[in-house]
Motif scaffolding. Sequence first.
Motif, PDB file in Angstrom:
ATOM      1  N   VAL A  21       1.150  -1.097   0.106  1.00 55.12           N
ATOM      2  CA  VAL A  21       0.448   0.209  -0.469  1.00 55.12           C
ATOM      3  C   VAL A  21       0.827   1.067   0.138  1.00 55.12           C
ATOM      4  CG1 VAL A  21      -1.955   1.603   2.079  1.00 55.12           C
ATOM      5  CG2 VAL A  21      -2.514  -1.242   1.116  1.00 55.12           C
ATOM      6  N   CYS A  22       2.243   1.182   0.827  1.00 55.19           N
ATOM      7  CA  CYS A  22       2.790   2.361   0.467  1.00 55.19           C
ATOM      8  C   CYS A  22       3.846   2.771  -0.759  1.00 55.19           C
ATOM      9  CB  CYS A  22       4.082   2.111   1.542  1.00 55.19           C
ATOM     10  SG  CYS A  22       3.384   2.622   3.670  1.00 55.19           S
ATOM     11  N   ILE A  23       4.359   1.455  -1.112  1.00 56.25           N
ATOM     12  CA  ILE A  23       4.736   1.731  -2.562  1.00 56.25           C
ATOM     13  C   ILE A  23       3.620   2.299  -3.775  1.00 56.25           C
ATOM     14  CG2 ILE A  23       5.840   0.365  -4.620  1.00 56.25           C
ATOM     15  CD1 ILE A  23       7.073  -1.393  -2.117  1.00 56.25           C
ATOM     16  N   HIS A  24       2.458   1.600  -3.437  1.00 58.56           N
ATOM     17  CA  HIS A  24       1.263   1.787  -4.752  1.00 58.56           C
ATOM     18  C   HIS A  24       0.932   3.345  -4.168  1.00 58.56           C
ATOM     19  CE1 HIS A  24      -1.661   1.830  -6.896  1.00 58.56           C
ATOM     20  NE2 HIS A  24      -2.348   1.586  -6.312  1.00 58.56           N
ATOM     21  N   MET A  25       0.824   4.331  -2.589  1.00 54.56           N
ATOM     22  CA  MET A  25       0.693   5.049  -2.392  1.00 54.56           C
ATOM     23  C   MET A  25       1.540   6.645  -2.811  1.00 54.56           C
ATOM     24  SD  MET A  25      -1.298   5.343   1.316  1.00 54.56           S
ATOM     25  CE  MET A  25      -2.970   4.864   1.003  1.00 54.56           C
ATOM     26  N   LEU A  26       3.050   5.955  -3.001  1.00 54.02           N
ATOM     27  CA  LEU A  26       3.884   6.796  -3.393  1.00 54.02           C
ATOM     28  C   LEU A  26       3.696   7.286  -4.583  1.00 54.02           C
ATOM     29  CD1 LEU A  26       6.781   5.273  -1.079  1.00 54.02           C
ATOM     30  CD2 LEU A  26       5.562   7.686  -0.946  1.00 54.02           C
ATOM     31  N   ASN A  27       3.357   5.850  -5.835  1.00 52.57           N
ATOM     32  CA  ASN A  27       3.014   5.970  -7.186  1.00 52.57           C
ATOM     33  C   ASN A  27       2.024   7.001  -6.966  1.00 52.57           C
ATOM     34  OD1 ASN A  27       5.730   4.574  -7.702  1.00 52.57           O
ATOM     35  ND2 ASN A  27       4.423   2.531  -7.756  1.00 52.57           N
ATOM     36  N   LYS A  28       1.179   7.317  -7.072  1.00 50.30           N
ATOM     37  CA  LYS A  28       0.606   8.812  -6.748  1.00 50.30           C
ATOM     38  C   LYS A  28       1.118   9.620  -5.258  1.00 50.30           C
ATOM     39  CE  LYS A  28      -4.318   5.540  -6.632  1.00 50.30           C
ATOM     40  NZ  LYS A  28      -5.048   5.285  -6.372  1.00 50.30           N
ATOM     41  N   SER A  32      -3.371  14.013  -0.774  1.00 54.39           N
ATOM     42  CA  SER A  32      -4.764  14.228  -0.466  1.00 54.39           C
ATOM     43  C   SER A  32      -3.884  12.555   0.244  1.00 54.39           C
ATOM     44  CB  SER A  32      -5.285  13.486  -1.198  1.00 54.39           C
ATOM     45  OG  SER A  32      -5.094  12.851  -2.190  1.00 54.39           O
ATOM     46  N   ASN A  33      -3.236  11.785   0.106  1.00 56.04           N
ATOM     47  CA  ASN A  33      -3.103  10.310   0.764  1.00 56.04           C
ATOM     48  C   ASN A  33      -2.154  10.511   1.362  1.00 56.04           C
ATOM     49  OD1 ASN A  33      -5.041   9.288  -0.982  1.00 56.04           O
ATOM     50  ND2 ASN A  33      -3.645   8.892  -2.711  1.00 56.04           N
ATOM     51  N   LEU A  34      -1.672  11.448   1.999  1.00 61.43           N
ATOM     52  CA  LEU A  34      -0.012  11.140   2.820  1.00 61.43           C
ATOM     53  C   LEU A  34      -0.826  11.217   4.411  1.00 61.43           C
ATOM     54  CD1 LEU A  34       2.199  12.780   3.637  1.00 61.43           C
ATOM     55  CD2 LEU A  34       1.352  15.075   4.543  1.00 61.43           C
ATOM     56  N   LEU A  35      -1.573  11.678   4.897  1.00 66.13           N
ATOM     57  CA  LEU A  35      -2.679  10.371   6.534  1.00 66.13           C
ATOM     58  C   LEU A  35      -2.202   9.385   6.077  1.00 66.13           C
ATOM     59  CD1 LEU A  35      -2.121  11.437   9.449  1.00 66.13           C
ATOM     60  CD2 LEU A  35      -4.814  11.632   8.636  1.00 66.13           C
ATOM     61  N   ASN A  36      -2.920   8.384   4.995  1.00 68.13           N
ATOM     62  CA  ASN A  36      -3.299   7.083   4.710  1.00 68.13           C
ATOM     63  C   ASN A  36      -1.568   6.638   4.894  1.00 68.13           C
ATOM     64  OD1 ASN A  36      -5.987   7.318   5.173  1.00 68.13           O
ATOM     65  ND2 ASN A  36      -5.869   7.383   2.746  1.00 68.13           N
ATOM     66  N   ALA A  41       3.202   3.147   6.789  1.00 64.09           N
ATOM     67  CA  ALA A  41       3.969   3.270   7.345  1.00 64.09           C
ATOM     68  C   ALA A  41       4.371   2.980   8.945  1.00 64.09           C
ATOM     69  CB  ALA A  41       4.479   4.569   7.403  1.00 64.09           C
ATOM     70  N   SER A  42       2.882   3.117   9.887  1.00 60.58           N
ATOM     71  CA  SER A  42       3.261   3.099  10.763  1.00 60.58           C
ATOM     72  C   SER A  42       3.152   1.467  11.666  1.00 60.58           C
ATOM     73  CB  SER A  42       2.756   3.978  11.595  1.00 60.58           C
ATOM     74  OG  SER A  42       1.086   3.962  11.881  1.00 60.58           O
ATOM     75  N   ILE A  43       2.291   1.454  10.440  1.00 60.99           N
ATOM     76  CA  ILE A  43       1.860  -0.375  10.579  1.00 60.99           C
ATOM     77  C   ILE A  43       2.874  -1.007  10.183  1.00 60.99           C
ATOM     78  CG2 ILE A  43      -0.089  -1.725   9.986  1.00 60.99           C
ATOM     79  CD1 ILE A  43      -2.566   0.450   9.880  1.00 60.99           C
ATOM     80  N   PHE A  44       3.393  -0.919   8.932  1.00 57.05           N
ATOM     81  CA  PHE A  44       4.709  -1.398   8.463  1.00 57.05           C
ATOM     82  C   PHE A  44       5.395  -1.265  10.046  1.00 57.05           C
ATOM     83  CE2 PHE A  44       8.804  -1.640   6.471  1.00 57.05           C
ATOM     84  CZ  PHE A  44       8.200  -2.484   5.347  1.00 57.05           C
TER      85      PHE A  44
END
Length: 52
Positions: A21-28, A32-36, A41-44
């Motif tokens: 999910v982190c890698i997928h969000m970094l590609n976007k 708007s997705n910084l908090l997610n 990342a904290s769960i990881f």
Amino acid sequence: MIPALLVKIALIIIVIRSAYVCIHMLNKRLSSNLLNLLYHASIFIIALSFLI
């Protein structure tokens, strides 16, 4: 012994999913997705620390 093995398998799945999910969000866009991104990342990090 089996419950400990199941917990380790669950933690591995959590680490893999959070990393994906982190890698997928970094590609976007991060605006708007910084908090997610920080949440996953904290769960990881927490799951990885429990695993190690």
